[in-house]
Design a protein around this motif. Structure first.
Motif, PDB file in Angstrom:
ATOM      1  N   LEU A  63      -7.914   6.969   4.159  1.00 38.15           N
ATOM      2  CA  LEU A  63      -7.256   5.790   3.602  1.00 38.15           C
ATOM      3  C   LEU A  63      -6.066   5.381   4.461  1.00 38.15           C
ATOM      4  O   LEU A  63      -5.147   6.158   4.699  1.00 38.15           O
ATOM      5  N   SER A  64      -6.121   4.142   4.921  1.00 38.67           N
ATOM      6  CA  SER A  64      -5.063   3.578   5.755  1.00 38.67           C
ATOM      7  C   SER A  64      -4.996   2.088   5.479  1.00 38.67           C
ATOM      8  O   SER A  64      -5.753   1.548   4.659  1.00 38.67           O
ATOM      9  N   ILE A  92      -3.664   8.737   5.182  1.00 38.31           N
ATOM     10  CA  ILE A  92      -3.004   9.025   6.454  1.00 38.31           C
ATOM     11  C   ILE A  92      -1.846   8.068   6.730  1.00 38.31           C
ATOM     12  O   ILE A  92      -1.123   8.242   7.701  1.00 38.31           O
ATOM     13  N   GLN A  93      -1.706   7.053   5.868  1.00 39.01           N
ATOM     14  CA  GLN A  93      -0.565   6.135   5.939  1.00 39.01           C
ATOM     15  C   GLN A  93      -0.052   5.909   4.522  1.00 39.01           C
ATOM     16  O   GLN A  93      -0.803   6.009   3.554  1.00 39.01           O
ATOM     17  N   ASN A  94       1.217   5.560   4.416  1.00 37.60           N
ATOM     18  CA  ASN A  94       1.810   5.338   3.103  1.00 37.60           C
ATOM     19  C   ASN A  94       1.451   3.931   2.617  1.00 37.60           C
ATOM     20  O   ASN A  94       2.241   2.992   2.681  1.00 37.60           O
ATOM     21  N   VAL A  95       0.227   3.789   2.126  1.00 39.33           N
ATOM     22  CA  VAL A  95      -0.268   2.498   1.653  1.00 39.33           C
ATOM     23  C   VAL A  95      -0.749   2.647   0.210  1.00 39.33           C
ATOM     24  O   VAL A  95      -1.166   3.725  -0.209  1.00 39.33           O
ATOM     25  N   THR A  96      -0.704   1.539  -0.510  1.00 37.30           N
ATOM     26  CA  THR A  96      -1.254   1.475  -1.861  1.00 37.30           C
ATOM     27  C   THR A  96      -2.678   0.955  -1.778  1.00 37.30           C
ATOM     28  O   THR A  96      -2.932  -0.024  -1.064  1.00 37.30           O
ATOM     29  N   PHE A 103     -10.058   0.268  -8.087  1.00 31.78           N
ATOM     30  CA  PHE A 103     -11.023   0.247  -9.192  1.00 31.78           C
ATOM     31  C   PHE A 103     -11.922   1.478  -9.154  1.00 31.78           C
ATOM     32  O   PHE A 103     -12.303   2.018 -10.182  1.00 31.78           O
ATOM     33  N   PHE A 104     -12.268   1.938  -7.942  1.00 31.12           N
ATOM     34  CA  PHE A 104     -13.218   3.038  -7.802  1.00 31.12           C
ATOM     35  C   PHE A 104     -12.543   4.409  -7.708  1.00 31.12           C
ATOM     36  O   PHE A 104     -13.147   5.417  -8.078  1.00 31.12           O
ATOM     37  N   ILE A 105     -11.314   4.464  -7.220  1.00 35.07           N
ATOM     38  CA  ILE A 105     -10.698   5.776  -6.965  1.00 35.07           C
ATOM     39  C   ILE A 105      -9.511   6.038  -7.878  1.00 35.07           C
ATOM     40  O   ILE A 105      -8.712   6.933  -7.607  1.00 35.07           O
ATOM     41  N   SER A 106      -9.383   5.286  -8.987  1.00 32.07           N
ATOM     42  CA  SER A 106      -8.206   5.427  -9.842  1.00 32.07           C
ATOM     43  C   SER A 106      -8.067   6.825 -10.424  1.00 32.07           C
ATOM     44  O   SER A 106      -6.979   7.268 -10.751  1.00 32.07           O
ATOM     45  N   ASN A 107      -9.185   7.552 -10.566  1.00 36.05           N
ATOM     46  CA  ASN A 107      -9.119   8.888 -11.176  1.00 36.05           C
ATOM     47  C   ASN A 107      -9.324  10.015 -10.173  1.00 36.05           C
ATOM     48  O   ASN A 107      -9.457  11.165 -10.555  1.00 36.05           O
ATOM     49  N   ALA A 108      -9.390   9.672  -8.893  1.00 38.23           N
ATOM     50  CA  ALA A 108      -9.651  10.692  -7.876  1.00 38.23           C
ATOM     51  C   ALA A 108      -8.396  11.519  -7.600  1.00 38.23           C
ATOM     52  O   ALA A 108      -7.269  11.048  -7.781  1.00 38.23           O
ATOM     53  N   GLN A 109      -8.583  12.763  -7.178  1.00 37.37           N
ATOM     54  CA  GLN A 109      -7.475  13.596  -6.738  1.00 37.37           C
ATOM     55  C   GLN A 109      -7.228  13.330  -5.259  1.00 37.37           C
ATOM     56  O   GLN A 109      -8.133  13.388  -4.450  1.00 37.37           O
ATOM     57  N   TRP A 110      -5.988  13.028  -4.922  1.00 41.83           N
ATOM     58  CA  TRP A 110      -5.624  12.584  -3.575  1.00 41.83           C
ATOM     59  C   TRP A 110      -5.173  13.751  -2.708  1.00 41.83           C
ATOM     60  O   TRP A 110      -4.672  14.761  -3.191  1.00 41.83           O
ATOM     61  N   ILE A 111      -5.337  13.555  -1.398  1.00 43.21           N
ATOM     62  CA  ILE A 111      -4.693  14.415  -0.407  1.00 43.21           C
ATOM     63  C   ILE A 111      -3.706  13.531   0.348  1.00 43.21           C
ATOM     64  O   ILE A 111      -4.097  12.550   0.984  1.00 43.21           O
ATOM     65  N   GLU A 112      -2.417  13.848   0.238  1.00 42.54           N
ATOM     66  CA  GLU A 112      -1.391  13.081   0.951  1.00 42.54           C
ATOM     67  C   GLU A 112      -1.222  13.685   2.339  1.00 42.54           C
ATOM     68  O   GLU A 112      -0.643  14.754   2.494  1.00 42.54           O
ATOM     69  N   ALA A 113      -1.738  12.986   3.356  1.00 39.95           N
ATOM     70  CA  ALA A 113      -1.783  13.550   4.702  1.00 39.95           C
ATOM     71  C   ALA A 113      -0.841  12.857   5.676  1.00 39.95           C
ATOM     72  O   ALA A 113      -0.816  13.209   6.849  1.00 39.95           O
TER      73      ALA A 113
END
Length: 527
Positions: A63-64, A92-96, A103-113
């Motif tokens: 995600l960038s 990989i970037q500080n983006v929203t 809509f698709f990833i609202s419940n996903a667990q994130w990796i802040e890289a």
């Protein structure tokens, strides 16, 4: 043919980063599928993408800013979600995330890289994928085995040797903890999520209390934020629901039970101090994030929580409460209702920018599939969200009524009775206190003493925004409240039943409209 386990979805502008992540995963034994490397010559490109997504149990989203805008990335994520694959956003970037991706990833667990070394994030990824990929097929069982939770001999750093409390070797039973999975969408809290994450990354914030009225979404925000830390705490992120208890003496045993720690010794449940002592011994060498949900009805346990934080340096705590704990270590974060739609337009594109309207639409479409916001309905939907002050629980309960009402009919009924009789259609999997708006308010109301309840009733006469001086004038007529108005009033603010409104020269206050309707109802009943 080697089975592939991870489909890497990325924008071409991020090829270098995606390749580095792929190489790190494959060196750990995880076979990755990544275009164009794995595209077979002479075969249809799109068909191979679809086939790879269907074959791989995990989709890793790089995600960038560029992938945020890529329709190809969005289509790949959408396909993976439809096929019930594990989707892990790897930011990989500080983006929203864009609205289409959110809509698709609202419940996903994130990796802040974007602020962490790649070697660390690779280890997180391997751990996150471990329950979804066969270790024998992937060949990374040795790596997982190299990361067990160590059993440690623990004693309280302030305790002296005591033969009645032998040294214990205790490991928490899971590296990941017990964080609940929220099935509903998470809407309109991007700013709050970023701010809370930033606060928790500060070394001076050991205890963060999310405060606000019932139904503002404090628990959902806490769980969402905690999910982004799940790989940063080697001994787990743990969720403790305190709503079922009302005795502060039960807080420590409830935490023990939620963490899955050994059964208490005989008599410990009756001795809260012993339970806190055992928690200190168990947790002292650990690095743990605790989510303590619904602390307001056990607020007298706050000093023991302060002691636990003092004695366990690797512990960080997020509390959700309608009342601040008022202890030295606490950093309070008020969770406000959702942003309201603008009042100077009836244009649908501008109205749906409002998180409150977005939530209403998602819940309304769940109640009435096929419901679409039309030009003639849009003003009523905006007015409903405004009448409910953007309170998420109230909006969800109102939207559930779309099974039988049009937006205009729903607005008329809300205007007529303040929502207390209408907002009762909560889902059965919600706690009882959140199945009606009345129950959510009563949960807070019952925590008040007689004088606070009496002042609360009288403040219901104020519509809109008012000052403390006006409240004092009204209460001068009540001899029992006389000289205690200021202290009692502050308690109502602390209980989140009265909100301070900024932006005026004098301090001003207001009640959420649903709360005010309840106050007026109680005032009438009191005679």
């Amino acid at each position: 043919m080697l089975t592939k386990h991870v489909f890497i979805s990325y924008s071409t502008q991020d090829t270098a980063a995606a390749t580095e992540v792929r190489d790190g995963l494959e060196s750990a034994g995880l076979a990755c599928w990544m275009a164009p490397r794995d595209i077979a010559p002479g075969q249809d490109y799109a068909e191979q993408i679809i086939s790879a997504i269907e074959t791989c149990p995990v989709l890793l989203l790089i995600l960038s800013e560029s992938s945020n805008q890529s329709p190809y990335v969005r289509n790949e994520v959408e396909r993976a979600i439809a096929k019930r694959k594990l989707v892990i956003p790897f930011r990989i970037q500080n983006v929203t995330p864009s609205r289409s991706l959110e809509f698709f990833i609202s419940n996903a667990q994130w990796i802040e890289a974007w602020q962490v070394p790649l070697t660390t994030t690779i280890a997180w990824l391997v751990a996150a994928m471990g329950s979804h990929i066969s270790a024998r097929d992937a060949g990374f069982l040795p790596l997982l085995d190299a990361m067990p939770l160590q059993e440690r001999v623990t004693t309280s750093k302030n305790a002296s040797p005591d033969p009645t409390h032998p040294t214990e070797a205790v490991a928490l039973p899971s590296r990941q903890g017990n964080l609940p999975t929220r099935l509903s969408s998470f809407i309109g809290r991007e700013t709050e999520q970023q701010e809370v994450v930033a606060l928790l990354r500060r070394p001076d914030v050991r205890l963060l209390t999310l405060t606000g009225p019932g139904g503002t979404g404090k628990t959902s925000l806490a769980i969402r934020v905690a999910a982004s830390f799940v790989h940063e705490y080697p001994d787990g992120v743990w969720f403790v629901d305190l709503a079922p208890i009302s005795d502060p003496q039960r807080v420590a045993p409830t935490i023990v039970q939620a963490l899955g720690l050994p059964e208490s010794s005989q008599g410990e449940s009756a001795n809260s101090n012993t339970a806190w002592d055992r928690l200190i011994r168990w947790l002292t060498p650990q690095r743990v994030l605790l989510i303590l949900d619904n602390f307001e009805q056990v607020i007298d346990a706050a000093p023991q929580l302060a002691r636990l934080l003092d004695d366990v340096s690797g512990l960080q705590v997020v509390v959700t409460s309608r009342i601040a704990l008022r202890i030295a270590a606490e950093r309070e974060y008020p969770v406000a209702p959702l942003g309201l739609p603008p009042t100077n337009t009836t244009q649908i594109p501008q109205l749906v920018e409002s998180p409150a309207v977005q939530l209403f639409m998602v819940r309304a479409q769940a109640a009435r599939p096929g419901f679409v916001l039309s030009d003639d309905q849009a003003p009523a939907v905006a007015a409903i969200c405004s009448a409910l002050d953007g309170l998420p629980l109230a909006i969800e309960l109102a939207a559930a009524r779309m099974r039988i009402f049009s937006p205009v009919e729903l607005l008329n009924r809300l205007t007529r009775d303040g929502g207390l009789a209408l907002l009762t259609a909560g889902t059965r999997d919600r706690p009882v206190r959140q199945q009606t708006i009345r129950a959510a308010i009563i949960w807070s109301y019952d925590l008040l003493g007689p004088l606070e309840q009496r002042l609360f009733h009288r403040l219901g006469v104020f519509v809109g925004v008012w000052t403390l001086a006006l409240a004092e004038v009204v209460c001068e007529l009540d001899g029992d409240l006389g000289g205690t108005v200021l202290d009692v009033f502050q308690l109502l603010v602390e209980h989140s039943l009265v909100q301070r409104r900024d932006g005026t020269e004098l301090a001003s206050f207001a009640m959420l409209e649903t709360v005010r309707a309840f106050a007026v109802e109680q005032l009438r009943m009191s005679g």
